[in-house]
Scaffold this active site. Structure first.
Site, PDB file in Angstrom:
ATOM      1  N   ARG A   1       0.641  15.249  12.157  1.00 30.69           N
ATOM      2  CA  ARG A   1       1.360  14.675  11.193  1.00 30.69           C
ATOM      3  C   ARG A   1       1.770  15.737  10.069  1.00 30.69           C
ATOM      4  NH1 ARG A   1      -1.580   9.365   8.667  1.00 30.69           N
ATOM      5  NH2 ARG A   1       0.506   9.085   7.901  1.00 30.69           N
TER       6      ARG A   1
ATOM      7  N   ASP B   1       3.999   0.995  12.045  1.00 31.74           N
ATOM      8  CA  ASP B   1       2.613   0.170  11.463  1.00 31.74           C
ATOM      9  C   ASP B   1       2.103  -1.080  11.818  1.00 31.74           C
ATOM     10  OD1 ASP B   1       2.498   2.689   9.971  1.00 31.74           O
ATOM     11  OD2 ASP B   1       3.204   1.892   8.042  1.00 31.74           O
TER      12      ASP B   1
ATOM     13  N   ILE C   1       7.611   6.933  16.797  1.00 31.30           N
ATOM     14  CA  ILE C   1       7.266   7.786  15.421  1.00 31.30           C
ATOM     15  C   ILE C   1       6.064   8.514  15.648  1.00 31.30           C
ATOM     16  CG2 ILE C   1       7.117   7.359  13.007  1.00 31.30           C
ATOM     17  CD1 ILE C   1       9.796   6.456  13.939  1.00 31.30           C
TER      18      ILE C   1
ATOM     19  N   ILE D   1       3.963  18.357   7.614  1.00 29.09           N
ATOM     20  CA  ILE D   1       4.762  18.302   6.524  1.00 29.09           C
ATOM     21  C   ILE D   1       5.904  19.203   6.049  1.00 29.09           C
ATOM     22  CG2 ILE D   1       2.638  16.684   5.261  1.00 29.09           C
ATOM     23  CD1 ILE D   1       1.921  19.406   3.669  1.00 29.09           C
ATOM     24  N   ASP D   2       6.150  19.790   7.455  1.00 29.66           N
ATOM     25  CA  ASP D   2       7.279  20.927   7.216  1.00 29.66           C
ATOM     26  C   ASP D   2       8.407  20.596   6.491  1.00 29.66           C
ATOM     27  OD1 ASP D   2       7.400  19.283   9.842  1.00 29.66           O
ATOM     28  OD2 ASP D   2       9.156  20.310   9.948  1.00 29.66           O
TER      29      ASP D   2
ATOM     30  N   CYS E   1      -5.025   8.501   8.327  1.00 31.19           N
ATOM     31  CA  CYS E   1      -5.315   8.379   9.608  1.00 31.19           C
ATOM     32  C   CYS E   1      -5.126   9.103  10.624  1.00 31.19           C
ATOM     33  CB  CYS E   1      -4.493   6.933   9.834  1.00 31.19           C
ATOM     34  SG  CYS E   1      -5.184   5.543   8.895  1.00 31.19           S
TER      35      CYS E   1
ATOM     36  N   ARG F   1      -9.131   0.621   3.519  1.00 36.04           N
ATOM     37  CA  ARG F   1      -8.162   1.373   2.883  1.00 36.04           C
ATOM     38  C   ARG F   1      -6.700   0.669   2.721  1.00 36.04           C
ATOM     39  NH1 ARG F   1      -6.383   6.431   5.898  1.00 36.04           N
ATOM     40  NH2 ARG F   1      -4.949   6.102   4.225  1.00 36.04           N
TER      41      ARG F   1
ATOM     42  N   LYS G   1       0.904  -1.298  -0.091  1.00 35.25           N
ATOM     43  CA  LYS G   1      -0.041  -0.154   0.005  1.00 35.25           C
ATOM     44  C   LYS G   1       0.914   1.318   0.038  1.00 35.25           C
ATOM     45  CE  LYS G   1      -2.375   2.984   3.505  1.00 35.25           C
ATOM     46  NZ  LYS G   1      -1.430   3.197   4.126  1.00 35.25           N
ATOM     47  N   ASN G   2       1.810   1.237   0.770  1.00 32.89           N
ATOM     48  CA  ASN G   2       2.656   2.525   0.849  1.00 32.89           C
ATOM     49  C   ASN G   2       3.626   2.757  -0.094  1.00 32.89           C
ATOM     50  OD1 ASN G   2       1.272   3.302   3.170  1.00 32.89           O
ATOM     51  ND2 ASN G   2       2.709   2.575   4.672  1.00 32.89           N
TER      52      ASN G   2
ATOM     53  N   ARG H   1      -4.009  10.592   3.239  1.00 33.99           N
ATOM     54  CA  ARG H   1      -2.738  11.426   3.476  1.00 33.99           C
ATOM     55  C   ARG H   1      -1.731  11.553   2.249  1.00 33.99           C
ATOM     56  NH1 ARG H   1      -0.161  14.087   7.180  1.00 33.99           N
ATOM     57  NH2 ARG H   1       2.244  13.821   7.409  1.00 33.99           N
TER      58      ARG H   1
HETATM   59  C1  EPZ Z   1       4.339   6.904   6.053  1.00 30.76           C
HETATM   60  O1  EPZ Z   1       3.779   8.181   6.773  1.00 30.76           O
HETATM   61  C2  EPZ Z   1       3.482   5.799   5.955  1.00 30.76           C
HETATM   62  N1  EPZ Z   1       2.354   6.385   5.271  1.00 30.76           N
HETATM   63  C3  EPZ Z   1       2.725   5.659   7.520  1.00 30.76           C
HETATM   64  O2  EPZ Z   1       1.665   4.427   7.206  1.00 30.76           O
HETATM   65  C4  EPZ Z   1       3.629   5.170   8.358  1.00 30.76           C
HETATM   66  O3  EPZ Z   1       3.332   5.108   9.726  1.00 30.76           O
HETATM   67  C5  EPZ Z   1       5.088   6.226   8.371  1.00 30.76           C
HETATM   68  O4  EPZ Z   1       5.602   6.429   6.954  1.00 30.76           O
HETATM   69  C6  EPZ Z   1       6.317   5.847   9.312  1.00 30.76           C
HETATM   70  O5  EPZ Z   1       6.781   4.646   8.824  1.00 30.76           O
HETATM   71  C7  EPZ Z   1       2.388   6.394   3.780  1.00 30.76           C
HETATM   72  O6  EPZ Z   1       3.476   6.045   3.484  1.00 30.76           O
HETATM   73  C8  EPZ Z   1       1.399   6.822   2.914  1.00 30.76           C
HETATM   74  P1  EPZ Z   1       6.884  10.074   7.970  1.00 30.76           P
HETATM   75  P2  EPZ Z   1       4.365   9.453   6.796  1.00 30.76           P
HETATM   76  O7  EPZ Z   1       6.713  11.364   7.381  1.00 30.76           O
HETATM   77  O8  EPZ Z   1       5.346   9.387   5.334  1.00 30.76           O
HETATM   78  C9  EPZ Z   1       7.313  13.311  11.493  1.00 30.76           C
HETATM   79  C10 EPZ Z   1      -0.116   3.310   7.429  1.00 30.76           C
HETATM   80  O9  EPZ Z   1      -0.532   2.698   8.736  1.00 30.76           O
HETATM   81  N2  EPZ Z   1       7.331  14.220  10.413  1.00 30.76           N
HETATM   82  O10 EPZ Z   1       7.991   9.022   7.841  1.00 30.76           O
HETATM   83  O11 EPZ Z   1       3.480  10.645   6.637  1.00 30.76           O
HETATM   84  C11 EPZ Z   1       6.071  12.795  11.607  1.00 30.76           C
HETATM   85  O12 EPZ Z   1       5.276  13.492  12.366  1.00 30.76           O
HETATM   86  C12 EPZ Z   1       0.561   4.579   7.641  1.00 30.76           C
HETATM   87  O13 EPZ Z   1       0.242   2.539   6.630  1.00 30.76           O
HETATM   88  C13 EPZ Z   1       7.632  15.821  10.635  1.00 30.76           C
HETATM   89  O14 EPZ Z   1       7.725  16.057  11.573  1.00 30.76           O
HETATM   90  O15 EPZ Z   1       5.319   9.456   7.739  1.00 30.76           O
HETATM   91  C14 EPZ Z   1       6.379  11.557  12.396  1.00 30.76           C
HETATM   92  O16 EPZ Z   1       6.519  11.614  13.655  1.00 30.76           O
HETATM   93  C15 EPZ Z   1       0.196   5.539   8.694  1.00 30.76           C
HETATM   94  N3  EPZ Z   1       7.580  16.679   9.528  1.00 30.76           N
HETATM   95  C16 EPZ Z   1       7.743  10.993  11.477  1.00 30.76           C
HETATM   96  O17 EPZ Z   1       8.215  12.434  11.118  1.00 30.76           O
HETATM   97  C17 EPZ Z   1       7.275  16.031   8.357  1.00 30.76           C
HETATM   98  O18 EPZ Z   1       7.502  17.011   7.292  1.00 30.76           O
HETATM   99  C18 EPZ Z   1       7.745  10.041  10.626  1.00 30.76           C
HETATM  100  O19 EPZ Z   1       6.517  10.345   9.599  1.00 30.76           O
HETATM  101  C19 EPZ Z   1       7.126  14.877   8.072  1.00 30.76           C
HETATM  102  C20 EPZ Z   1       7.166  13.827   9.186  1.00 30.76           C
END
Ligand code: EPZ
Length: 427
Positions: A121, A304, A326, A123-124, A116, A396, A22-23, A92
């Site tokens: 979460r 996850d 995380i 996106i900075d 979710c 999803r 999925k991801n 997302r």
């Molecule tokens: C991906 O989300 C996955 N989603 C998530 O899977 C997964 O939990 C996550 O990676 C961690 O492995 C998709 O791939 C669509 P991150 P993502 O950016 O990319 C912080 C599932 O259940 N952060 O790696 O959005 C954030 O808050 C889903 O399948 C910032 O601070 O996760 C988190 O604490 C849910 N600023 C950490 O980094 C940013 O700009 C990791 O988030 C981006 C992230």
């Protein structure tokens, strides 16, 4: 709307085939925007996120023809049509339209992504990357506007290791002028999968899967055929289900190396796992011992799988501590597990599980995708019947989960919700 019923106690036996990741899928589909001829992606999972993203590709003028797991995408007529509302808000991963549309059209307007509810979460880091490549990024009434005269390669250090930011910056940088270096990049297998697709399209990317990714921008990218990797989280979820309730379960179409932290923890608990080249064979053990887990960026224990694993720990002898570094508030499943007789306490970013407890069937609600998986596992091991609402979250990300579990011998079925029940949920 439907709800799900699970009658606990049945042992699982047989083979389950894992679908495409999925991801990866949610990034591969937007990545096709960057090509100038047809891209074929094979092995996509049969989940609602794939349907929504395919529809979004059509909303911007492309065609996306789905035939089972294969999608043929023709990106030639796509335009930089703004997508401030509607489907983009549903998931997302629509944030990948930012990087891909910026990369191709040098402009994009995308609604702030949904997805979710697992805590904040931001996106900075995505935005930091886009700005470093020369884009102007503004937030206007809940939509992100991205504009650039030209994208120029840059050196970008991620302050937080982020899967989404790493992929999004790759998408924007592959057609930028010159060299981009992403430092402190995430190393998840899905990032390698996206880099493999982009490379087949003609991009020049080195180091995907390490924490430094180097990209040499190219002017155009062309179509190709790509086969997606298997879903390590779906595979991990069935592995946990088999560890909880499996007599003998073969999990097929798996890359076992992607699951090493999970397999190590299961073995530490006393679960019997046999690893093949592309499969796992799992048998439950009557006596498992408590273990602690801490989620970390890849190759650490994946966040996850934290929620599904927590359910398994309710069966283990002793006290386990589950820490999510995380998503520190990813514990919405805990209240529901407590309703089912689990003894768990949340303290800060940790859940403390006092095992073993015999779970009892109850009415529970899946607040997010992996919480839903955790509740299905709870239903499988509980006494009596568990009724789960919120199954749209589960669909999803888990393809044909009721069919796959039924094939393994589980008693699981869906029923339509009454109007009264739907009104209760909405209130
Ligand atoms: C991906 O989300 C996955 N989603 C998530 O899977 C997964 O939990 C996550 O990676 C961690 O492995 C998709 O791939 C669509 P991150 P993502 O950016 O990319 C912080 C599932 O259940 N952060 O790696 O959005 C954030 O808050 C889903 O399948 C910032 O601070 O996760 C988190 O604490 C849910 N600023 C950490 O980094 C940013 O700009 C990791 O988030 C981006 C992230």
């Amino acid at each position: 709307m439907q709800k799900l019923f699970v009658e606990g106690g049945t042992r699982l036996k047989g083979t389950v085939k894992i679908g495409g990741a999925k991801n990866s899928a949610v990034a591969l589909l937007p990545a096709t925007i960057l090509a100038d001829s047809e891209v074929i992606i094979e092995g996509l999972p049969d989940i609602s996120d794939v349907v929504i993203l395919s529809e979004l590709l059509e909303e911007i003028g492309g065609t996306a023809k789905r035939d089972q797991g294969t999608v043929h995408i023709d990106p030639t007529k796509m335009t930089s049509m703004p997508l401030p509302n509607g489907k983009v808000k549903k998931l997302r991963a629509s944030y990948y339209f930012m990087g891909a549309m910026l990369g191709r059209f040098k402009r994009a307007v995308i609604g702030l992504p949904g997805g979710c509810h697992i805590g904040p979460r931001p996106i900075d880091q995505h935005i930091k990357g886009f700005e470093a490549l020369g884009a102007e990024v503004t937030n206007e009434q809940g939509a992100i506007y991205l504009r650039a005269e030209e994208l120029t390669g840059a050196r970008i250090y991620l302050d937080v290791v982020s899967v989404g930011a790493t992929i999004n910056i790759m998408l924007a940088a592959v057609r930028a002028k010159g060299k981009t270096v992403i430092e402190n990049a995430a190393r998840e297998p899905e990032i390698i999968d996206v880099a493999t697709l982009l490379t087949s399209m003609g991009a020049k990317i080195k180091g995907a899967g390490t924490d430094v990714i180097r990209i040499e921008g190219v002017e155009t990218l062309s179509g190709c055929t790509h086969t997606i990797i298997p879903d390590r989280i779906e595979a991990g979820t069935y592995t946990i289900m088999a560890a909880a309730q499996g007599d003998d379960v073969l999990i097929d179409n798996v890359i076992p190396q992607h699951l090493e932290p999970l397999l190590a923890k299961l073995r530490e608990m006393g679960v019997d796992i046999e690893e093949g080249e592309e499969h796992l064979r799992v048998r439950r053990s009557d006596e498992t011992t408590a273990v602690d887990i801490k989620t970390l960026v890849h190759p650490g224990f994946p966040t996850d799988l934290q929620q599904p694993f927590t359910t398994l720990l309710t069966k283990a002898e002793g006290t386990s501590i589950v820490t999510d570094t995380i998503y520190t508030a990813r514990f919405k499943h805990i209240d529901e597990l407590r309703r089912m007789n689990a003894e768990i306490k949340v303290e800060g970013s940790s859940a403390i599980v006092y095992g073993p407890s015999q779970l009892q069937g109850a009415r529970v609600c899946a607040s997010d995708l992996r919480a839903g998986a955790a509740l299905i596992i709870a239903g499988l091991i509980a006494d009596g019947i568990t009724e789960i609402t919120g199954i749209e979250h589960i669909e999803r990300g888990y393809e044909q989960i009721t069919d796959k579990l039924t094939n393994l011998g589980a008693k699981i079925w869906k029923e339509e919700m009454t109007e009264e029940e739907m009104a209760q949920i909405q209130n």
